[in-house]
Design an enzyme around this catalytic site. Structure first.
Site, PDB file in Angstrom:
ATOM      1  N   HIS A   1       0.493  -0.913  -0.066  1.00  0.00           N
ATOM      2  CA  HIS A   1      -0.160   0.384  -0.086  1.00  0.00           C
ATOM      3  C   HIS A   1       0.824   0.951   0.073  1.00  0.00           C
ATOM      4  CE1 HIS A   1      -2.376   3.169   1.873  1.00  0.00           C
ATOM      5  NE2 HIS A   1      -3.724   2.149   1.685  1.00  0.00           N
TER       6      HIS A   1
ATOM      7  N   GLU B   1       8.285   5.180  -3.104  1.00  0.00           N
ATOM      8  CA  GLU B   1       8.825   4.794  -3.837  1.00  0.00           C
ATOM      9  C   GLU B   1       9.599   3.224  -3.407  1.00  0.00           C
ATOM     10  OE1 GLU B   1      11.041   7.677  -5.471  1.00  0.00           O
ATOM     11  OE2 GLU B   1      10.184   9.157  -6.060  1.00  0.00           O
TER      12      GLU B   1
ATOM     13  N   LEU C   1      -4.690  -8.227   3.321  1.00  0.00           N
ATOM     14  CA  LEU C   1      -5.060  -8.562   3.382  1.00  0.00           C
ATOM     15  C   LEU C   1      -6.366  -9.594   3.727  1.00  0.00           C
ATOM     16  CD1 LEU C   1      -3.782  -7.939   6.777  1.00  0.00           C
ATOM     17  CD2 LEU C   1      -2.717  -9.380   4.678  1.00  0.00           C
TER      18      LEU C   1
ATOM     19  N   GLY D   1     -10.727  -5.876  -1.387  1.00  0.00           N
ATOM     20  CA  GLY D   1     -12.097  -4.636  -1.081  1.00  0.00           C
ATOM     21  C   GLY D   1     -10.787  -3.507  -2.553  1.00  0.00           C
TER      22      GLY D   1
ATOM     23  N   HIS E   1      -8.441  -1.525  -3.472  1.00  0.00           N
ATOM     24  CA  HIS E   1      -6.872  -1.811  -4.000  1.00  0.00           C
ATOM     25  C   HIS E   1      -7.681  -2.900  -4.912  1.00  0.00           C
ATOM     26  CE1 HIS E   1      -6.161   2.125  -1.545  1.00  0.00           C
ATOM     27  NE2 HIS E   1      -5.877   1.412  -0.802  1.00  0.00           N
TER      28      HIS E   1
END
Length: 285
Positions: free
Chosen positions: A51, A87, A109, A112, A114
């Site tokens: 993330h 990065e 985990l 969703g 993302h």
């Protein structure tokens, strides 16, 4: 034992170590050659998709995970890409791969936004020849990691009858408005409850209810006076820190670079290859 004998044993150990290294390298080279003598194509790269966080410990953690994956699967091209904040960003990692095939393994985990939108859209925009693996959870290897982190924090290895009556765990997760994310976290909570023998209640840092504090209060009202917080986060960060701060007893560390995490990452990579066969570009999927 004489000094000469000690030195001889050390020399033998050193020679054995060198021979093992040579054998491993030879096996790796032979695995790249087909029976007809032609060179097999390199396997698709494994891209860890994190993330991203402003906490420097998060980047250190995912880099440690990447190093462990490389060590466990020598010869596999393992890279890192972030959705935001750190990065390399995922689009830059995909651009560096060019037209090479890749499997994207989210360090997330549950299902969703993302997993369903952000990562596929980034891959499509980059024109990547990539396949998206399943998120890490739910899976029994995560449960073993959660238990290991709780034991490190002070959870008893063997829970007494009294402990089973008064103990409980809050499974602190990031939270999502996607009902499938809550479903995945709930399944992990049930698996952990079976493993520990005490109630495990999922709670969230944002976007979903209950909060960790609310879950702790509800458990206390039910007579659960020794409640631990299990950190259902891949790496340290603001959410993990805030959830740990609400713990009335012990708070476990995030999952981190535990050996079971490395095994699970490679399992998701292999699973994606087995399930999907050839890797068409996400852009055309």
């Amino acid at each position: 034992m004489t000094a000469t004998t000690t030195q001889s044993n050390a020399d033998l150990d050193s020679t054995a170590h060198i021979m093992n290294l040579i054998t491993d390298q030879l096996a790796l080279q032979l695995s790249r050659v087909s029976r007809d003598g032609t060179r097999r194509p390199a396997p698709p790269a494994l891209v860890l998709v994190a993330h991203g966080s402003r906490d420097p410990r998060a980047l250190a953690t995912v880099r440690a995970l990447m190093d462990r994956v490389r060590a466990q699967r020598p010869g596999l091209d393992v890279r890192l890409g972030h959705i935001e904040l750190n990065e390399p960003l995922l689009p830059d990692t995909l651009a560096a791969l060019g037209d090479r095939e890749a499997v994207l393994v989210p360090l997330l985990l549950s299902r969703g936004y993302h997993v369903k939108r952000d990562i596929p859209e980034m891959a499509a925009a980059a024109g990547a020849r990539a396949r998206l693996a399943a998120p890490l959870g739910p899976h029994p290897l995560l449960v073993e990691t959660l238990r290991a982190r709780l034991l490190e924090a002070g959870w008893p290895a063997r829970t007494s009858l009294a402990g089973r009556r008064t103990g409980a765990v809050v499974l602190a997760a990031a939270g999502s408005r996607d009902p499938e994310a809550a479903e995945d976290t709930g399944r992990t909570a049930r698996l952990l409850a079976d493993r520990l023998g005490v109630p495990v209640v999922p709670a969230y840092a944002s976007a979903a209810a209950p909060t960790v504090a609310e879950a702790v209060r509800a458990l206390a009202a039910a007579g659960r006076t020794r409640t631990a917080v299990a950190s259902y986060f891949t790496a340290p960060g603001r959410f993990a820190r805030e959830c740990a701060g609400a713990a009335p007893w012990i708070a476990a560390a995030p999952l981190g670079a535990h050996p079971s995490m490395t095994t699970l990452i490679l399992h998701r990579y292999d699973e994606a290859l087995t399930r999907t066969g050839p890797l068409p570009a996400l852009a055309s999927a």
